[in-house]
Scaffold this active site. Structure first.
Site, mmCIF file in Angstrom:
data_model
loop_
_atom_site.group_PDB
_atom_site.id
_atom_site.type_symbol
_atom_site.label_atom_id
_atom_site.label_comp_id
_atom_site.label_asym_id
_atom_site.label_seq_id
_atom_site.Cartn_x
_atom_site.Cartn_y
_atom_site.Cartn_z
ATOM 1 N N LYS A 22 -7.999 -6.079 -1.353
ATOM 2 C CA LYS A 22 -6.066 -6.751 -0.868
ATOM 3 C C LYS A 22 -5.842 -5.548 0.736
ATOM 4 O O LYS A 22 -5.366 -5.531 1.486
ATOM 5 C CB LYS A 22 -4.819 -6.367 -1.656
ATOM 6 C CG LYS A 22 -4.023 -6.788 -1.155
ATOM 7 C CD LYS A 22 -3.061 -6.331 -1.871
ATOM 8 C CE LYS A 22 -2.431 -4.627 -2.725
ATOM 9 N NZ LYS A 22 -1.924 -4.400 -2.111
ATOM 10 N N ASN A 23 -6.309 -4.240 0.124
ATOM 11 C CA ASN A 23 -6.274 -3.260 0.872
ATOM 12 C C ASN A 23 -6.891 -2.809 1.771
ATOM 13 O O ASN A 23 -6.267 -1.845 3.252
ATOM 14 C CB ASN A 23 -5.593 -1.631 0.393
ATOM 15 C CG ASN A 23 -4.758 -1.313 -0.909
ATOM 16 O OD1 ASN A 23 -3.534 -2.242 -0.689
ATOM 17 N ND2 ASN A 23 -4.449 -0.567 -1.914
ATOM 18 N N ARG A 92 4.394 -3.736 2.357
ATOM 19 C CA ARG A 92 4.190 -2.048 3.006
ATOM 20 C C ARG A 92 3.094 -2.783 3.774
ATOM 21 O O ARG A 92 3.652 -1.956 5.406
ATOM 22 C CB ARG A 92 3.278 -1.619 1.961
ATOM 23 C CG ARG A 92 3.620 0.208 2.358
ATOM 24 C CD ARG A 92 4.180 0.831 2.824
ATOM 25 N NE ARG A 92 4.381 2.242 3.275
ATOM 26 C CZ ARG A 92 4.765 3.010 3.862
ATOM 27 N NH1 ARG A 92 6.290 3.000 3.400
ATOM 28 N NH2 ARG A 92 4.378 4.537 4.050
ATOM 29 N N CYS A 116 5.580 -2.309 -3.122
ATOM 30 C CA CYS A 116 6.077 -1.591 -4.099
ATOM 31 C C CYS A 116 6.729 -0.758 -4.191
ATOM 32 O O CYS A 116 6.870 0.825 -3.482
ATOM 33 C CB CYS A 116 4.840 -1.245 -5.309
ATOM 34 S SG CYS A 116 3.465 -2.913 -5.525
ATOM 35 N N ARG A 121 9.144 5.805 0.596
ATOM 36 C CA ARG A 121 7.310 5.411 1.568
ATOM 37 C C ARG A 121 8.462 5.866 2.556
ATOM 38 O O ARG A 121 7.876 4.746 3.375
ATOM 39 C CB ARG A 121 7.089 4.054 0.986
ATOM 40 C CG ARG A 121 6.540 4.254 -0.588
ATOM 41 C CD ARG A 121 6.514 3.233 -0.890
ATOM 42 N NE ARG A 121 4.608 3.090 -0.800
ATOM 43 C CZ ARG A 121 3.943 1.373 -1.538
ATOM 44 N NH1 ARG A 121 4.363 0.908 -1.323
ATOM 45 N NH2 ARG A 121 2.563 2.152 -0.399
ATOM 46 N N ASP A 308 -3.592 3.854 -7.264
ATOM 47 C CA ASP A 308 -3.709 2.533 -7.805
ATOM 48 C C ASP A 308 -3.807 2.612 -9.281
ATOM 49 O O ASP A 308 -4.371 1.301 -9.965
ATOM 50 C CB ASP A 308 -4.538 1.850 -6.827
ATOM 51 C CG ASP A 308 -3.647 2.584 -5.760
ATOM 52 O OD1 ASP A 308 -3.035 2.269 -5.335
ATOM 53 O OD2 ASP A 308 -4.309 1.353 -3.958
ATOM 54 N N ARG A 400 0.715 -10.602 -5.983
ATOM 55 C CA ARG A 400 0.494 -9.796 -4.660
ATOM 56 C C ARG A 400 -0.905 -9.634 -4.605
ATOM 57 O O ARG A 400 -1.257 -8.851 -3.380
ATOM 58 C CB ARG A 400 1.725 -8.875 -5.039
ATOM 59 C CG ARG A 400 2.632 -9.193 -4.445
ATOM 60 C CD ARG A 400 3.968 -7.791 -3.632
ATOM 61 N NE ARG A 400 3.458 -6.685 -3.231
ATOM 62 C CZ ARG A 400 3.444 -6.065 -2.992
ATOM 63 N NH1 ARG A 400 4.420 -5.400 -3.670
ATOM 64 N NH2 ARG A 400 3.539 -5.166 -2.328
HETATM 65 C C1 EPZ Z 1 -1.706 2.824 0.329
HETATM 66 O O1 EPZ Z 1 -0.666 2.818 0.634
HETATM 67 C C2 EPZ Z 1 -2.177 1.501 -0.550
HETATM 68 N N1 EPZ Z 1 -1.681 0.277 0.321
HETATM 69 C C3 EPZ Z 1 -1.290 1.560 -2.040
HETATM 70 O O2 EPZ Z 1 -2.292 0.563 -2.439
HETATM 71 C C4 EPZ Z 1 -2.193 3.200 -1.807
HETATM 72 O O3 EPZ Z 1 -1.650 3.112 -3.237
HETATM 73 C C5 EPZ Z 1 -1.851 4.185 -0.862
HETATM 74 O O4 EPZ Z 1 -2.606 3.767 0.175
HETATM 75 C C6 EPZ Z 1 -3.002 5.580 -1.926
HETATM 76 O O5 EPZ Z 1 -4.123 4.860 -1.929
HETATM 77 C C7 EPZ Z 1 -2.372 -0.413 1.217
HETATM 78 O O6 EPZ Z 1 -3.386 0.030 1.703
HETATM 79 C C8 EPZ Z 1 -1.462 -1.830 1.439
HETATM 80 P P1 EPZ Z 1 -0.426 6.658 2.061
HETATM 81 P P2 EPZ Z 1 0.045 3.824 2.039
HETATM 82 O O7 EPZ Z 1 0.333 6.421 3.458
HETATM 83 O O8 EPZ Z 1 -0.965 3.274 2.766
HETATM 84 C C9 EPZ Z 1 3.004 9.954 1.811
HETATM 85 C C10 EPZ Z 1 -1.605 -0.770 -4.235
HETATM 86 O O9 EPZ Z 1 -1.000 -0.387 -5.606
HETATM 87 N N2 EPZ Z 1 3.302 9.124 3.198
HETATM 88 O O10 EPZ Z 1 -1.705 7.381 1.777
HETATM 89 O O11 EPZ Z 1 1.231 3.655 1.379
HETATM 90 C C11 EPZ Z 1 3.789 8.502 0.854
HETATM 91 O O12 EPZ Z 1 5.340 8.824 1.014
HETATM 92 C C12 EPZ Z 1 -1.007 -0.770 -3.362
HETATM 93 O O13 EPZ Z 1 -2.435 -1.418 -4.120
HETATM 94 C C13 EPZ Z 1 4.819 9.740 4.057
HETATM 95 O O14 EPZ Z 1 5.220 11.253 3.724
HETATM 96 O O15 EPZ Z 1 0.173 4.627 1.291
HETATM 97 C C14 EPZ Z 1 2.774 9.005 -0.385
HETATM 98 O O16 EPZ Z 1 3.564 9.944 -0.882
HETATM 99 C C15 EPZ Z 1 0.497 1.057 -3.575
HETATM 100 N N3 EPZ Z 1 4.735 9.445 5.141
HETATM 101 C C16 EPZ Z 1 1.130 9.356 0.155
HETATM 102 O O17 EPZ Z 1 2.242 9.575 1.671
HETATM 103 C C17 EPZ Z 1 4.132 8.659 6.463
HETATM 104 O O18 EPZ Z 1 4.146 8.763 7.415
HETATM 105 C C18 EPZ Z 1 0.376 8.555 0.405
HETATM 106 O O19 EPZ Z 1 0.588 7.512 1.124
HETATM 107 C C19 EPZ Z 1 3.564 8.351 4.961
HETATM 108 C C20 EPZ Z 1 3.269 8.471 4.252
#
Ligand code: EPZ
Length: 419
Positions: A22-23, A92, A116, A121, A308, A400
């Site tokens: 998915k991701n 997201r 989620c 986020r 995850d 999802r």
């Molecule tokens: C991706 O989310 C995945 N989603 C998530 O999978 C996964 O948990 C996550 O990466 C971490 O591996 C998809 O790929 C669609 P991040 P993403 O930006 O891109 C903070 C699942 O279960 N952050 O790496 O949203 C954020 O709040 C899902 O399949 C900021 O502060 O994750 C978080 O604490 C859920 N500012 C951390 O970084 C920003 O501008 C990691 O987020 C961006 C992120």
């Protein structure tokens, strides 16, 4: 509203082909709108998030169609650069369309994405990076209006404060058609980033360093269509392995991405399960009661233990011999599934980012509500190992990310049905 009805206590046995990721599929679908031609994507999982992405593609003027697990995206007729709030709110990943639209049309209007609820986020890193590439960004009545005055972004040197997956993807998408070279330092190293880059290279993009902390993108004016096969889903693999570990039995996962799943496998192995890997295959045998994991399980960006997979492993360890300790370092609020596990008899104490899981003798069935995608999957893991019947409601969260989860588990001998 649909629910899953699971009666535990049956071992799982058999072979399961892992669904497409998915991701990976979501950012690749967003990227396909940049190609100005037709892209054919294979091993595309049939998931509600994927259909949400196709609705965005169709809204902006692409033609996205499905045939089995293949998707075709024709982006020759894009005629809109705005994505309505209701489509943005569905998941997201809708935010990844921002980089893709900017790279294609030089402008877009989006809003804060859904997805989620795992704590705050924010998208500050996405916006700061895009601004450095020449994008003007303003907020108007809750909408994020992005415009590149010259029509084409320029390359930039960007250092991320944290290796955010989404921010890395947005920067790459904006950079592939930008003027000049973009360097991303402290880039996310997740396998799904490599898959997105593999797809973009197949469309003619010039990207090096993906899978490392420093990614270099040399912009070019145009991309072209391609045919691409999406990588297998390492988190779905981790989920079915956790189910078998918890319920007992033996499973062979085919179509698995073995090296990418190693950070999870190396922890799961400490529970006493026998795990063997071959080319694209993972075999797991779980006979006796699981052992707790001695080391603290710390979620970290790849190649660390994946956030995850935290919930599904926790569900398996809830009835293990001894105490396991989790430390969630990626999201502020990713223990929402613990209340449901406690209702099923688990002994879990959450103290900020730490969860202490004291293994109980046996879990029991209960009526529980899926809190989020992986939290809901964790409830299915616990239910398969529990005594009695569990009803899981709000399974739209689970749908999802898991392709027909009840069919996959039933084929392995699990007692699970959708009602
Ligand atoms: C991706 O989310 C995945 N989603 C998530 O999978 C996964 O948990 C996550 O990466 C971490 O591996 C998809 O790929 C669609 P991040 P993403 O930006 O891109 C903070 C699942 O279960 N952050 O790496 O949203 C954020 O709040 C899902 O399949 C900021 O502060 O994750 C978080 O604490 C859920 N500012 C951390 O970084 C920003 O501008 C990691 O987020 C961006 C992120």
């Amino acid at each position: 509203m649909q629910k899953l009805v699971v009666t535990g206590g049956k071992p799982l046995r058999g072979e399961l082909s892992v669904q497409g990721s998915k991701n990976s599929a979501l950012p690749i679908m967003a990227a396909s709108l940049m190609c100005g031609g037709e892209c054919r994507l294979h091993r595309c999982p049939k998931l509600t998030d994927i259909y949400a992405a196709s609705r965005i593609l169709n809204f902006v003027g692409c033609r996205c169609t499905f045939s089995g697990n293949s998707a075709a995206v024709d982006s020759r007729s894009i005629d809109r650069t705005e994505i309505p709030e209701e489509l943005m709110r569905e998941m997201r990943s809708s935010i990844i369309f921002m980089g893709a639209m900017l790279g294609t049309a030089g402008e877009c209007t989006v809003s804060v994405p859904g997805g989620c609820e795992l704590g705050p986020r924010p998208i500050d890193m996405h916006l700061t990076a895009l601004k450095r590439m020449g994008v003007d960004i303003s907020e108007l009545s809750g909408r994020i209006v992005c415009r590149i005055p010259s029509g084409r972004a320029h390359g930039a040197k960007i250092s991320l404060a944290f290796p955010s997956v989404g921010a890395t993807e947005n920067i790459i998408l904006c950079a592939v058609t930008a003027d000049g070279e973009t360097v991303i330092n402290n880039a996310a190293r997740e396998p799904e980033i490599c898959d997105l880059c593999g797809f973009l290279r197949a469309c003619g993009a010039r990207i090096t360093g993906d899978g490392e902390s420093r990614i270099v993108v040399k912009g070019k004016a145009k991309l072209h269509g391609c045919e691409y096969t999406i990588m297998p889903d390492r988190i779905a693999a981790a989920t079915y392995l956790s189910m078998t570990a918890a319920a007992g039995g033996e499973i062979i996962l085919t179509n698995a991405c073995v090296p990418e799943t190693e950070p999870f496998l190396s922890v799961l192995e400490q529970t006493g399960c026998s795990i063997y890997t071959g080319e694209n295959k993972i075999y797991l045998h779980s006979g006796v009661r699981l052992r707790a994991v001695r080391e603290r399980i710390r979620t970290m960006p790849h190649p660390g233990f994946p956030t995850d997979a935290q919930a599904v492993l926790m569900a398996a360890l809830a009835a293990a011999d001894g105490t396991s300790i989790f430390e969630e370092n990626i999201f502020d609020c990713r223990y929402r599934h613990t209340d449901a596990l406690i209702k099923m008899g688990a002994d879990i104490q959450v103290l900020g980012k730490v969860a202490i899981v004291k293994g109980v003798r046996r879990l029991h069935g209960a009526n529980v509500e899926a809190t989020d995608l992986r939290g809901g999957a964790a409830m299915a893991v616990a239910a398969l190992a529990a005594e009695g019947t569990t009803q899981i409601t709000k399974i739209s969260h689970i749908d999802r990310g898991y392709e027909k989860i009840e069919e996959a588990v039933s084929a392995l001998g699990g007692d699970i049905r959708r009602a």
